[in-house]
Write a protein that holds these residues in place. Structure first.
Motif, mmCIF file in Angstrom:
data_model
loop_
_atom_site.group_PDB
_atom_site.id
_atom_site.type_symbol
_atom_site.label_atom_id
_atom_site.label_comp_id
_atom_site.label_asym_id
_atom_site.label_seq_id
_atom_site.Cartn_x
_atom_site.Cartn_y
_atom_site.Cartn_z
ATOM 1 N N UNK A 132 2.184 -5.609 6.892
ATOM 2 C CA UNK A 132 2.674 -5.991 8.223
ATOM 3 C C UNK A 132 2.903 -7.498 8.256
ATOM 4 N N UNK A 133 4.017 -7.882 8.825
ATOM 5 C CA UNK A 133 4.437 -9.286 8.824
ATOM 6 C C UNK A 133 4.746 -9.760 10.244
ATOM 7 N N UNK A 134 4.780 -11.090 10.369
ATOM 8 C CA UNK A 134 5.318 -11.750 11.553
ATOM 9 C C UNK A 134 6.276 -12.839 11.059
ATOM 10 N N UNK A 135 7.456 -12.908 11.652
ATOM 11 C CA UNK A 135 8.381 -14.014 11.403
ATOM 12 C C UNK A 135 8.146 -15.061 12.484
ATOM 13 N N UNK A 136 8.079 -16.328 12.075
ATOM 14 C CA UNK A 136 7.781 -17.410 13.007
ATOM 15 C C UNK A 136 8.697 -18.596 12.717
ATOM 16 N N UNK A 137 9.147 -19.268 13.766
ATOM 17 C CA UNK A 137 9.850 -20.537 13.629
ATOM 18 C C UNK A 137 8.954 -21.627 14.208
ATOM 19 N N UNK A 138 8.466 -22.536 13.329
ATOM 20 C CA UNK A 138 7.594 -23.628 13.756
ATOM 21 C C UNK A 138 8.375 -24.873 14.163
ATOM 22 N N UNK A 139 9.701 -24.880 13.967
ATOM 23 C CA UNK A 139 10.502 -26.076 14.255
ATOM 24 C C UNK A 139 10.357 -26.457 15.732
ATOM 25 N N UNK A 140 10.109 -27.728 16.033
ATOM 26 C CA UNK A 140 10.018 -28.130 17.441
ATOM 27 C C UNK A 140 11.393 -28.432 18.034
ATOM 28 N N UNK A 141 11.531 -28.181 19.310
ATOM 29 C CA UNK A 141 12.729 -28.588 20.051
ATOM 30 C C UNK A 141 12.655 -30.082 20.352
ATOM 31 N N UNK A 142 13.751 -30.664 20.824
ATOM 32 C CA UNK A 142 13.703 -32.082 21.209
ATOM 33 C C UNK A 142 12.615 -32.387 22.245
ATOM 34 N N UNK A 143 12.178 -31.365 23.009
ATOM 35 C CA UNK A 143 11.105 -31.602 23.979
ATOM 36 C C UNK A 143 9.721 -31.559 23.331
ATOM 37 N N UNK A 144 9.665 -31.361 21.993
ATOM 38 C CA UNK A 144 8.394 -31.353 21.284
ATOM 39 C C UNK A 144 7.698 -30.018 21.230
ATOM 40 N N UNK A 145 8.238 -29.013 21.894
ATOM 41 C CA UNK A 145 7.593 -27.695 21.926
ATOM 42 C C UNK A 145 8.096 -26.859 20.755
ATOM 43 N N UNK A 146 7.191 -26.337 19.906
ATOM 44 C CA UNK A 146 7.625 -25.501 18.779
ATOM 45 C C UNK A 146 8.351 -24.250 19.271
ATOM 46 N N UNK A 147 9.334 -23.819 18.497
ATOM 47 C CA UNK A 147 10.116 -22.661 18.903
ATOM 48 C C UNK A 147 9.271 -21.403 19.063
ATOM 49 N N UNK A 148 8.192 -21.277 18.282
ATOM 50 C CA UNK A 148 7.363 -20.073 18.425
ATOM 51 C C UNK A 148 6.761 -19.995 19.819
#
Length: 296
Positions: A132-148
Motif C-alpha cells: 500500500x502506497x501514498x503519493x505525496x507532493x512536498x513542494x511548497x507554494x509561494x505562500x510557504x504551505x506544502x502542497x500535501x
C-alpha cells in the motif's frame, strides 16, 4: 502420404513450434501509466501491477510539482499514516524539514518523479514492490504551505509483480547517489538521455535536476545554504534563477530507477534536499550532495 509431403508438414510444424517458443520467451511489454499532477491533486489509477512500471509524469498545474511514492511498512494502516503526517506537519514550523524523517519510522520512500515545472512532462521507470502506497507532493507554494497540506496526496495499491518482467531499460550510464555526493555522472548531451539512478549510500537520497538561469553553480549553492523563506514571504523580483527539470524522488539504499532527462544546452545541477537526522537534520546538499554539469 508421400515422403516429400511428410517432410513438408514436419518442416511447417517445426517453424510453428519455433515461432511459438520465441513468442513465449519474449519479455512482456512494460506497463505504461500516465501520472498527472495538478493544483493540488494527482491523477493515477488506484491500482498498479508491481515490478517495472513506465511513468509519464505530466505537470498540468501552475506550480512546480513532484510525486513521492511512499510505501506503508507492512502492518501500517492509512489511518496511522494520516495521524503521523498530521503530527509531522505540526512539528515542521519549529523543527524544520527534519520532522518529515519521522515518517520513515512507518513508511519507506520508493522514488518517483522529482520536481518539474508547469506544463512540463518527463518519463521514468520505477521498480515497485507489492504493498500500500501514498503519493505525496512536498513542494511548497509561494505562500510557504506544502502542497500535501492543500490536499495533494493519493492512496495507491500495488499488486504482486507478474512472474515475467519486461527487459530493463537501456541507459547511457549510471548516476550513483552516495553519502553525500553524486559519485558517478555519465556524459549528458542535449536531447533525451536515459540514466540509471542508484542509491549506494546508507540514507535515502534523491536527484533533483535544475537548470540554472542567469546564476552560477556557486551562487545556487549559496542560495540553498540560506535559511528558507518563511510562510507568506514574497518571491524575489525578476525571473526565477532556476528551473526544475525532473529527476528522481527519495529512494532507499539499494534501490534504483531509470529517468529520461530531456535537456537543452545550458548549465545544470543535481541536488539532494533530503534531511539527514544523524547530521542535525541538515539537508544532504549542505553535506556536499550537489553536482554541477554542462549540457552542450
Amino acid at each position: 502420404m508421400s515422403h516429400d509431403m511428410n517432410a513438408s508438414v514436419a518442416g511447417i510444424s517445426a517453424v510453428l513450434v519455433t515461432a511459438l517458443a520465441g513468442a513465449c520467451a519474449r519479455p512482456p511489454e512494460m506497463v505504461e501509466v500516465t501520472l498527472g499532477a495538478h493544483d493540488f491533486s494527482f491523477s493515477l489509477p488506484d491500482t498498479l501491477a508491481g515490478g517495472l512500471v513506465h511513468l509519464s509524469f505530466v505537470n498540468s498545474g501552475q506550480e512546480d510539482h513532484h510525486a513521492q511514492f511512499i510505501r506503508l511498512n507492512d502492518g501500517v494502516t492509512y489511518e496511522q499514516f494520516d495521524a503521523t503526517m498530521q503530527s509531522v506537519m505540526q512539528a515542521v514550523p519549529t523543527e524544520g524539514d527534519v520532522a518529515f524523517m519521522r515518517l520513515f519510522e512507518i513508511v519507506t520512500p520508493a522514488g518517483g518523479p522529482a520536481p518539474l515545472g508547469p506544463g512540463k512532462q518527463m518519463e521514468m521507470v520505477l521498480d515497485l514492490a507489492e504493498g500500500r502506497y501514498v503519493l505525496v507532493c512536498f513542494v511548497p507554494s509561494p505562500d510557504g504551505i506544502p502542497h500535501l497540506a492543500k490536499g495533494m496526496t493519493k492512496r495507491l495499491v500495488v499488486t504482486a509483480p507478474p512472474a515475467r518482467q519486461p527487459d530493463l531499460p537501456v541507459a547511457a550510464g549510471t548516476v550513483d547517489m552516495a553519502d553525500f555526493a553524486f559519485a558517478t555522472l555519465p556524459p549528458i548531451a542535449a536531447g533525451q538521455t536515459v540514466v540509471e539512478v542508484t542509491n549506494s549510500g546508507q540514507e535515502p537520497h534523491e536527484m533533483a535536476v535544475v537548470r540554472l538561469n542567469g546564476i552560477s553553480a556557486s551562487q545556487l549553492l549559496e542560495m540553498l545554504s540560506a535559511p528558507p523563506p518563511g510562510p507568506g514571504s514574497a518571491p524575489p523580483p525578476g525571473p526565477p534563477p532556476l528551473e526544475f527539470v525532473g529527476g528522481v524522488q527519495a529512494m532507499m539504499p539499494g534501490q534504483r530507477a531509470w529517468v529520461t532527462l530531456d535537456l537543452t544546452p545550458g548549465e545544470y545541477a543535481m541536488v539532494c534536499f533530503v534531511p539527514s537526522p544523524p547530521n542535525q537534520g541538515k539537508p544532504h546538499v549542505a553535506l556536499g550532495m550537489f553536482r554541477a554539469f554542462t549540457v552542450n
